[in-house]
Design a protein around this motif. Sequence first.
Motif, PDB file in Angstrom:
ATOM      1  N   GLY A   1      13.059 -75.457 -39.853  1.00  0.00           N
ATOM      2  CA  GLY A   1      13.034 -75.032 -38.458  1.00  0.00           C
ATOM      3  C   GLY A   1      12.418 -76.063 -37.545  1.00  0.00           C
ATOM      4  N   VAL A   2      12.988 -76.182 -36.347  1.00  0.00           N
ATOM      5  CA  VAL A   2      12.438 -77.042 -35.297  1.00  0.00           C
ATOM      6  C   VAL A   2      12.247 -76.153 -34.071  1.00  0.00           C
ATOM      7  CG1 VAL A   2      12.764 -79.099 -33.873  1.00  0.00           C
ATOM      8  CG2 VAL A   2      13.662 -79.044 -36.209  1.00  0.00           C
ATOM      9  N   VAL A   3      11.027 -76.046 -33.581  1.00  0.00           N
ATOM     10  CA  VAL A   3      10.704 -75.125 -32.498  1.00  0.00           C
ATOM     11  C   VAL A   3      10.255 -75.904 -31.268  1.00  0.00           C
ATOM     12  CG1 VAL A   3       9.292 -73.145 -31.804  1.00  0.00           C
ATOM     13  CG2 VAL A   3       9.950 -73.431 -34.215  1.00  0.00           C
ATOM     14  N   GLY A   4      10.865 -75.610 -30.118  1.00  0.00           N
ATOM     15  CA  GLY A   4      10.412 -76.275 -28.896  1.00  0.00           C
ATOM     16  C   GLY A   4      11.524 -76.526 -27.913  1.00  0.00           C
ATOM     17  N   ARG A   5      11.138 -76.902 -26.724  1.00  0.00           N
ATOM     18  CA  ARG A   5      12.064 -77.218 -25.646  1.00  0.00           C
ATOM     19  C   ARG A   5      13.020 -78.325 -26.080  1.00  0.00           C
ATOM     20  NH1 ARG A   5       8.322 -78.224 -22.796  1.00  0.00           N
ATOM     21  NH2 ARG A   5       8.194 -80.478 -23.074  1.00  0.00           N
ATOM     22  N   LEU A   6      14.301 -78.165 -25.767  1.00  0.00           N
ATOM     23  CA  LEU A   6      15.297 -79.180 -26.136  1.00  0.00           C
ATOM     24  C   LEU A   6      15.313 -80.267 -25.070  1.00  0.00           C
ATOM     25  CD1 LEU A   6      18.223 -76.885 -27.430  1.00  0.00           C
ATOM     26  CD2 LEU A   6      16.204 -77.744 -28.647  1.00  0.00           C
ATOM     27  N   SER A   7      14.436 -81.233 -25.232  1.00  0.00           N
ATOM     28  CA  SER A   7      14.329 -82.336 -24.281  1.00  0.00           C
ATOM     29  C   SER A   7      13.936 -83.598 -25.037  1.00  0.00           C
ATOM     30  CB  SER A   7      13.318 -82.007 -23.172  1.00  0.00           C
ATOM     31  OG  SER A   7      12.057 -81.736 -23.710  1.00  0.00           O
ATOM     32  N   PRO A   8      14.130 -84.769 -24.434  1.00  0.00           N
ATOM     33  CA  PRO A   8      14.021 -86.034 -25.167  1.00  0.00           C
ATOM     34  C   PRO A   8      12.731 -86.225 -25.935  1.00  0.00           C
ATOM     35  CG  PRO A   8      14.975 -86.419 -23.003  1.00  0.00           C
ATOM     36  CD  PRO A   8      14.545 -84.979 -23.019  1.00  0.00           C
ATOM     37  N   GLU A   9      11.579 -85.854 -25.323  1.00  0.00           N
ATOM     38  CA  GLU A   9      10.307 -86.160 -25.986  1.00  0.00           C
ATOM     39  C   GLU A   9      10.079 -85.340 -27.250  1.00  0.00           C
ATOM     40  OE1 GLU A   9       9.350 -82.634 -23.472  1.00  0.00           O
ATOM     41  OE2 GLU A   9      10.537 -84.462 -23.201  1.00  0.00           O
TER      42      GLU A   9
ATOM     43  N   LEU B   1      17.314 -74.708 -34.760  1.00  0.00           N
ATOM     44  CA  LEU B   1      16.656 -75.256 -33.579  1.00  0.00           C
ATOM     45  C   LEU B   1      16.372 -74.107 -32.617  1.00  0.00           C
ATOM     46  CD1 LEU B   1      17.836 -77.870 -34.854  1.00  0.00           C
ATOM     47  CD2 LEU B   1      18.042 -78.764 -32.529  1.00  0.00           C
ATOM     48  N   LEU B   2      15.095 -73.766 -32.465  1.00  0.00           N
ATOM     49  CA  LEU B   2      14.679 -72.685 -31.576  1.00  0.00           C
ATOM     50  C   LEU B   2      14.267 -73.270 -30.236  1.00  0.00           C
ATOM     51  CD1 LEU B   2      14.327 -71.448 -34.494  1.00  0.00           C
ATOM     52  CD2 LEU B   2      12.571 -70.009 -33.483  1.00  0.00           C
ATOM     53  N   GLY B   3      14.855 -72.762 -29.166  1.00  0.00           N
ATOM     54  CA  GLY B   3      14.509 -73.233 -27.833  1.00  0.00           C
ATOM     55  C   GLY B   3      15.734 -73.605 -27.038  1.00  0.00           C
ATOM     56  N   ASP B   4      15.511 -73.895 -25.775  1.00  0.00           N
ATOM     57  CA  ASP B   4      16.605 -74.292 -24.894  1.00  0.00           C
ATOM     58  C   ASP B   4      16.113 -75.436 -24.019  1.00  0.00           C
ATOM     59  OD1 ASP B   4      19.157 -74.189 -23.861  1.00  0.00           O
ATOM     60  OD2 ASP B   4      19.080 -72.043 -23.443  1.00  0.00           O
ATOM     61  N   GLY B   5      17.033 -76.063 -23.294  1.00  0.00           N
ATOM     62  CA  GLY B   5      16.631 -77.164 -22.438  1.00  0.00           C
ATOM     63  C   GLY B   5      17.770 -78.093 -22.113  1.00  0.00           C
ATOM     64  N   GLN B   6      17.452 -79.158 -21.419  1.00  0.00           N
ATOM     65  CA  GLN B   6      18.451 -80.059 -20.860  1.00  0.00           C
ATOM     66  C   GLN B   6      19.289 -80.777 -21.906  1.00  0.00           C
ATOM     67  OE1 GLN B   6      15.269 -82.622 -19.085  1.00  0.00           O
ATOM     68  NE2 GLN B   6      16.399 -84.311 -20.009  1.00  0.00           N
ATOM     69  N   ASP B   7      18.770 -80.900 -23.134  1.00  0.00           N
ATOM     70  CA  ASP B   7      19.480 -81.660 -24.166  1.00  0.00           C
ATOM     71  C   ASP B   7      20.395 -80.799 -25.038  1.00  0.00           C
ATOM     72  OD1 ASP B   7      18.347 -83.980 -23.341  1.00  0.00           O
ATOM     73  OD2 ASP B   7      17.151 -84.347 -25.132  1.00  0.00           O
ATOM     74  N   ARG B   8      20.507 -79.521 -24.758  1.00  0.00           N
ATOM     75  CA  ARG B   8      21.218 -78.651 -25.695  1.00  0.00           C
ATOM     76  C   ARG B   8      22.665 -79.095 -25.935  1.00  0.00           C
ATOM     77  NH1 ARG B   8      21.248 -72.108 -26.526  1.00  0.00           N
ATOM     78  NH2 ARG B   8      22.916 -72.088 -28.091  1.00  0.00           N
ATOM     79  N   ALA B   9      23.412 -79.314 -24.865  1.00  0.00           N
ATOM     80  CA  ALA B   9      24.822 -79.686 -25.030  1.00  0.00           C
ATOM     81  C   ALA B   9      24.949 -80.989 -25.809  1.00  0.00           C
ATOM     82  CB  ALA B   9      25.491 -79.802 -23.668  1.00  0.00           C
ATOM     83  N   MET B  10      24.085 -81.959 -25.499  1.00  0.00           N
ATOM     84  CA  MET B  10      24.118 -83.241 -26.200  1.00  0.00           C
ATOM     85  C   MET B  10      23.811 -83.067 -27.686  1.00  0.00           C
ATOM     86  SD  MET B  10      21.921 -85.670 -27.646  1.00  0.00           S
ATOM     87  CE  MET B  10      20.329 -85.516 -26.817  1.00  0.00           C
ATOM     88  N   LEU B  11      22.831 -82.223 -27.990  1.00  0.00           N
ATOM     89  CA  LEU B  11      22.439 -82.004 -29.380  1.00  0.00           C
ATOM     90  C   LEU B  11      23.519 -81.256 -30.160  1.00  0.00           C
ATOM     91  CD1 LEU B  11      18.689 -81.070 -28.789  1.00  0.00           C
ATOM     92  CD2 LEU B  11      19.537 -83.161 -29.891  1.00  0.00           C
ATOM     93  N   GLU B  12      24.183 -80.328 -29.522  1.00  0.00           N
ATOM     94  CA  GLU B  12      25.276 -79.610 -30.189  1.00  0.00           C
ATOM     95  C   GLU B  12      26.418 -80.573 -30.517  1.00  0.00           C
ATOM     96  OE1 GLU B  12      24.773 -75.054 -28.454  1.00  0.00           O
ATOM     97  OE2 GLU B  12      25.993 -76.500 -27.334  1.00  0.00           O
TER      98      GLU B  12
ATOM     99  N   PHE C   1      21.802 -74.407 -36.622  1.00  0.00           N
ATOM    100  CA  PHE C   1      21.974 -73.229 -35.789  1.00  0.00           C
ATOM    101  C   PHE C   1      21.079 -73.335 -34.552  1.00  0.00           C
ATOM    102  CE2 PHE C   1      22.759 -72.321 -40.184  1.00  0.00           C
ATOM    103  CZ  PHE C   1      23.928 -71.555 -40.186  1.00  0.00           C
ATOM    104  N   PHE C   2      21.683 -73.192 -33.379  1.00  0.00           N
ATOM    105  CA  PHE C   2      20.954 -73.238 -32.109  1.00  0.00           C
ATOM    106  C   PHE C   2      20.741 -71.797 -31.633  1.00  0.00           C
ATOM    107  CE2 PHE C   2      22.952 -77.327 -32.509  1.00  0.00           C
ATOM    108  CZ  PHE C   2      22.081 -78.228 -31.925  1.00  0.00           C
ATOM    109  N   THR C   3      19.503 -71.391 -31.454  1.00  0.00           N
ATOM    110  CA  THR C   3      19.215 -69.994 -31.108  1.00  0.00           C
ATOM    111  C   THR C   3      19.051 -69.760 -29.617  1.00  0.00           C
ATOM    112  OG1 THR C   3      16.806 -70.228 -31.209  1.00  0.00           O
ATOM    113  CG2 THR C   3      17.968 -69.802 -33.296  1.00  0.00           C
ATOM    114  N   GLY C   4      18.816 -70.830 -28.826  1.00  0.00           N
ATOM    115  CA  GLY C   4      18.437 -70.627 -27.435  1.00  0.00           C
ATOM    116  C   GLY C   4      16.986 -70.196 -27.346  1.00  0.00           C
ATOM    117  N   HIS C   5      16.582 -69.753 -26.157  1.00  0.00           N
ATOM    118  CA  HIS C   5      15.188 -69.342 -25.942  1.00  0.00           C
ATOM    119  C   HIS C   5      14.884 -68.077 -26.735  1.00  0.00           C
ATOM    120  CE1 HIS C   5      11.380 -68.569 -23.982  1.00  0.00           C
ATOM    121  NE2 HIS C   5      11.793 -67.348 -23.667  1.00  0.00           N
TER     122      HIS C   5
END
Length: 379
Positions: A196-204, A228-239, A252-256
Motif C-alpha cells: 500500500g501507498v498512502v497519500g496525496r497523489l502529487s510529485p513530492e 494507491l490510497l489518495g487523490d491529487g493532481q498526478d492521478r491521471a498521469m499515474l494511471e 488499484f487507485f482508490t481515490g480519497h
Amino acid sequence: MRPRVFISLATSNLGGPGKGLLQFLRSGGFELCDPVVVDFVTESGCESEFARVMRLSGANVVELRQNRKFDMNLVDQAENIVKREGCQILQSHGYKSHVLCALLKRRVRLPWVAFVHGWTSENMKMHCYRLVEMGLVTLATRVVAVSEALGKRLPGIAQRKMTVIPNAVDPAELNDSSGRDVRHELGIPGEALVVGVVGRLSPEKGQIFFLKALAQTRKQVPNAVGILLGDGQDRAMLETEAVRCGLAGAVFFTGHISGLGDYYRAMDLVAMPSLSEGMPNVALEAMIFAKPVVASRVGGVPEVVVEGETGFMVTAGDAESLAVALIRMLESPSRMQAMGEAGRRRALDNFSPTVRVDRLLALYKELLVAQTLEGNKNA
C-alpha cells in the motif's frame, strides 16, 4: 493557569496539521487549555471539513470572514477575537496563518508559536510559499518543528528558538473498522501480496517511482500488487504510467479515503516512496497496524523507521533500490511479521499523543511565565 490559545490554521480540508490539532484536543488538550480555533470563511459561507470536525469535537470555533485571497481586514477581525476571548498565546500552522499571526503579534503583544510541518514542492507557487514561511517563522516567539531533520532546514534565527515535538499516533483514532473486505471489494486475488501507498497523489510523494519498482518486483514476486490510497493532481498521469509499466489489474487507485483502518488491514506492507517528508504520519499509522515499512530516506523518516528493525530505507527517486527492498520484504513473510510487530511497539512507546500533549502544554506554560516576568519588569 489554563492557557487560552488563539489557533490559526488556514485550511478547508482536515489534513495532517488538522488531524494533529484534533488529536491534541482529544488527548488532553481540552482539559489543560482553552483553544480558540479560527476558521477562514470565504464569501460562499460553506462550512469547511476542518471547521465541521473541530466543532463536532467540541472546540470553540470562531470565523474570520475573507473576501479575497488575503484580506487585510482579517487582522482587524483576529485582533477583536483575541481581545474578546481573552487569548494569551497565538499559534499558527502554515504560511497564511503565519502572516496573520506575525501582523497580529505586533498589535496585541502576545507570544506567538509557529508550527512547521514540512512543505510540498509540486510547483513554483508552493516553492514561494515555503520561502515565505521560512522567513516568517524567524519572527515568532517560539518555533515548533515536527522533526529534527525539518528543523535543520530552518534559518539559524528560527533554529535558536525552536523545539522539536514529533507527531503522534493514537490507536483509538485508527480503530475505524467497518468490517469491510477491501481485498474482495477491489477484486484482489486471495493469494496476492499487497503493498500500500498512502497519500496525496502529487510529485513530492514519489508514487511514479513506486509504480516502476512494482513492475520490477513482479518479475520476481508475480503475486505482488499495489494499492494507491489518495487523490491529487498526478492521478491521471499515474494511471497512464501504471498501464505503460504493464500493471493493468495489478495496481488499484482508490481515490480519497476517509477511514483508513480497513485498508491498512488489507495490506501486507506499506511503501513510502516520498521525495520529501516532514514527519511521516503514514509511517506511524502503518506501524500501529503492525505493517513493515519500506520508505525513502528523507526528512523525518529515519526518526521513525528503524532500518532493519521496523523496515527498510532506500534512496529517494531510485526505483531499482525500492524494488530490491520490496522483494526482500515480500519474499520473507516471517521478516515482515517481525518488523511489523517491532514497529507497533515502537509507535506505542515513542509516539504517544499524551506525551505530545504534555510537551505542548509545557511550552505554553513557559511562554506565559516569560510573558508575566516581562510584564512585571516593564511595570
